[in-house]
Scaffold this active site. Structure first.
Site, PDB file in Angstrom:
ATOM      1  N   GLU A 266       0.821  -1.217   0.000  1.00 27.26           N
ATOM      2  CA  GLU A 266       0.000   0.000   0.000  1.00 27.26           C
ATOM      3  C   GLU A 266       0.854   1.265   0.000  1.00 27.26           C
ATOM      4  OE1 GLU A 266      -2.752  -0.564   3.319  1.00 27.26           O
ATOM      5  OE2 GLU A 266      -4.183  -1.495   1.934  1.00 27.26           O
ATOM      6  N   ASP A 339      -8.179  -9.264   3.607  1.00 33.97           N
ATOM      7  CA  ASP A 339      -7.938  -8.163   4.544  1.00 33.97           C
ATOM      8  C   ASP A 339      -8.987  -8.079   5.647  1.00 33.97           C
ATOM      9  OD1 ASP A 339      -7.129  -5.903   5.802  1.00 33.97           O
ATOM     10  OD2 ASP A 339      -7.691  -4.515   4.200  1.00 33.97           O
ATOM     11  N   GLU A 367     -12.534  -2.698  12.118  1.00 32.28           N
ATOM     12  CA  GLU A 367     -12.512  -1.940  10.868  1.00 32.28           C
ATOM     13  C   GLU A 367     -13.612  -2.380   9.917  1.00 32.28           C
ATOM     14  OE1 GLU A 367      -8.831  -2.223   8.695  1.00 32.28           O
ATOM     15  OE2 GLU A 367      -9.644  -1.145   6.961  1.00 32.28           O
TER      16      GLU A 367
END
Ligand code: GCW
Length: 688
Positions: A266, A339, A367
């Protein structure tokens, strides 16, 4: 007038004393019974052990307890042996863990015979994604407890110290023995003298509780901080820079744990920027840390828009280096291959890397599971992952056993959890989110614990009957009307969230950025395809799902047999992973006899109903909880229900445009219009 003000003041103080803001976590104050402690040694850790016994003894009044630090072949690492009146351990930290266990048993009413408990992993670590300016990436419980913005960011106050001590105590009480103090998207500046001085203060406070500090580092630090022309791991100047920096750290903090590294992931810098490999980068740091017994936790979270199936990349990139990493490198692998989605099959790297130490990274912060708004108990998810059989060394090669040294001889074993802790009074934003911090610690200590036992302990420790609103309740009343239904709610909560967000193997259909609400309509127009939901669900008028079978991306082949075939074959692929591995017609017949479309509708419906049920469970629990925690959880559940409704409506109405099939008539009709839902999504990014 004056007396009214002072009267009001007294009332506020009185209220504050009784306010139950959740700050005490699972460590509630109770009137202890007298106890006599026999302990030869003296040290900060042993003093804590003594003090904990004195202030928390709920066993026989006037009993004596002996604490003995003495080696025993059956006790491993920081494990311990306990009886109702004795604790023996190889280390002082083992004594402390034994003390917390004994006290926990007394409070939960579980009996103690003679038993030995050894930790599953040598290192049980929290990963804080805290930035130097005090914000927390994917944090939903306020600002960082370690860092803050502005000129005084490096100052340390008495309040900070108290909080860090409470934090250390809470962690030690569940066996956590390490913490990474900053975000994996790491600012290089954490390695400057000012930050390191503060890290030393934190380390000094955490040390007596057996907790080591670690830092996330930025791979370009030599260039950014040291002014070097490169950060190439093969450059002598770079190697010298790291050696000097590491010496500086260990001079301040002799028991510093090591580095966590997110490299070439990322947009973070890494060895590949210089034509080097993950192994080259990790080994360079490992060599520099080796003389101090430090370790490198090197993350395998890599993916790129070029790879046709993101789920395959970590395996493809890391497997070629199996056996090439130093023995003080541990590859840190997220539980699933994509993820931290609501549900993923386990990452195929577990068990497959046979000559490399591998550790699991779990995400405690929610998240992708409703932030600090939704009540979701995560132990069942972690249990599912840890108990998944990889078959790498025959049946029973579970993820737990492949990572804890039972199957492969690893020099170091570890497990990490991305923390959900912030400055909120209750630490985690949601009172029930504390149970996830608790669960992580307990599973890190014993990776075979059952979710049910963890929930049992946590409820008993966190909601003592004595703290109920209604003071006259009996134990059996509490048990029947609070403990049983609340435990049931917790144990159902993860499956419920999967159902109203992403059932049957759907994944990553969140609206971009905030990862809270639905955005299945988001397609790659000017955005990286793998950052849009369409990439993952691929719905059209005929089919839905990601084809990872042998005919598709062939991700199934990254699993050991019989799993590869089991996932590949539609008849044997577990339905919980159906659309993860298969792309299927809307009319596909499910085991229930329903069409895939109908089944999908029913999952969304069931998930929503579950939350309705949780609301009722909680409302009925009112007499058994203090007013503050009751109201706060009640309000969060209301929000959870409203948002679960939005998930259901958004997904069903969106997918219906493709399936062109009716929503089964027994299902409650959507109450929102799709066009409205598509518009409001942005409003959701600032709700925490
Ligand atoms: O889940 C994703 C998050 C990023 C995070 C990244 C990672 C810290 O959306 O915020 O960055 O994973 O794990 O590195």
């Amino acid at each position: 007038m004056k007396w009214i003000i002072s009267w009001l003041f007294i009332c506020v103080i009185a209220l504050n004393i009784h306010a139950e803001d959740g700050h005490h976590l699972w460590l509630r104050k109770q009137a202890p019974k007298p106890v006599k402690i026999i302990c030869k040694g003296n040290s900060p850790t042993l003093s804590i052990a003594r003090q904990e016994l004195l202030q928390g003894w709920m066993g026989v009044a006037g009993a004596s307890v002996t604490l003995t630090v003495k080696r025993d072949k059956l006790i491993k690492g920081d494990g311990y042996k306990i009886t109702p009146s004795e604790i023996q351990a190889n280390t002082e930290w083992g004594i402390l863990y034994g003390v917390y266990e004994l006290l926990r048993r007394q409070q939960t009413g579980e009996t103690v015979k003679e038993e030995i408990s050894n930790p599953s992993y040598e290192r049980r670590i929290l990963n804080h994604w805290d930035n130097p300016n005090g914000t927390i990436e994917r944090g939903y419980a306020g600002y960082s407890i370690f860092w803050r913005k502005g000129a005084d960011s490096l100052a340390v106050t008495e309040k900070d110290k108290t909080l860090w001590q409470e934090y250390a105590r809470a962690n030690a009480s569940i066996g956590i023995n390490g913490t990474v103090l900053n975000n994996v998207n790491a600012s290089p500046y954490v390695l400057t003298a000012g930050y390191l001085a503060k890290v030393k203060v934190i380390a000094d406070i955490l040390r007596p509780y057996g907790i080591k500090v670690y830092l996330s580092i930025n791979f370009s630090s030599p260039a950014i901080l040291g002014g070097l022309k490169t950060s190439d791991p093969f450059d002598t100047g770079v190697v010298n820079w790291w050696n000097a920096k590491i010496e500086e750290i260990y001079t301040l903090i002799p028991d510093f744990g090591g580095f966590l590294v997110k490299a070439n992931s990322e947009g973070q810098p890494g060895p590949q920027d210089f034509g080097r490999t993950h192994a080259d980068g990790a080994n360079m740091l490992a060599d520099a840390l080796k003389p101090y017994n430090g370790i490198v936790m090197w993350r395998a979270f890599v993916y790129s828009p070029e790879e046709k199936d993101r789920a395959k990349q970590a395996y493809l990139e890391f497997m070629p280096f199996d056996g090439q990493f130093r023995d003080n490198v541990i590859i840190q692998v997220k539980n699933g291959p994509v993820d931290f989605q609501p549900r993923e099959p386990f990452s195929p790297l577990f068990g497959a890397m046979k000559k490399t130490s591998v550790m699991a990274e779990l995400q405690i912060t929610q998240e992708y599971l409703g932030h600090s708004i939704h009540l979701v108990f995560l132990a069942p998810m972690w249990e599912e992952c840890l108990q998944s059989d990889t078959y790498q060394e025959g049946q029973g090669s579970t993820v737990a056993r492949c990572t804890d040294g039972s199957i492969y001889s690893q020099k170091h074993t570890a497990i990490a959890g991305v923390a959900n802790i912030g400055l909120d009074a209750n630490w985690c934003g949601h009172h029930f989110a504390q149970s996830n911090w608790y669960a992580f610690g307990r599973l890190a200590w014993n990776n075979h614990l059952k979710s049910e036992q963890i929930a049992d302990e946590w409820i008993r420790l966190t909601f003592l009957p004595g703290q109920a609103k209604q003071k006259t309740i009996s134990e059996s009343d509490w048990q029947q009307h609070f403990y049983v239904p609340v435990k049931d709610m917790m144990l159902r909560s993860w499956e419920a969230a999967i159902d109203y967000m992403m059932p049957l193997g759907l994944h990553h259909i969140f609206a971009g950025g905030h990862h809270y609400g639905p955005g299945p309509w988001e397609a790659p127009k000017g955005v990286r395809p793998d950052w849009t939901p369409y990439y993952y669900h691929r719905a059209d008028t005929l089919e839905v799902g990601f084809d990872r079978t042998r005919k598709g991306s062939d991700a199934v082949s990254q699993y050991h047999e019989p799993l590869a075939t089991q996932f590949d074959d539609l008849a044997s692929c577990p339905e919980i992973y159906l659309l993860w591995f298969h792309r299927l017609p809307w009319t596909h017949k499910m085991k229930s006899g329903r069409t895939l479309w109908d089944e999908l509708c029913w999952h969304y419906e069931d998930g929503l109903h579950e939350v309705r049920d949780f609301q009722k469970t909680w409302d009925r629990a009112e007499p058994y909880v203090d007013a503050q925690r009751f109201t706060e959880v009640q309000s969060k559940l209301r929000r959870q229900y409203r948002d679960a409704q939005i998930w259901k409506d958004a997904c069903l109405l969106y997918f219906q445009q493709h399936s062109r099939m009716p929503i089964p008539y027994d299902i409650e009709r959507p109450v929102n219009d799709l066009e409205d839902l598509m518009k409001i999504r942005l409003g959701w990014s600032h709700h925490n």
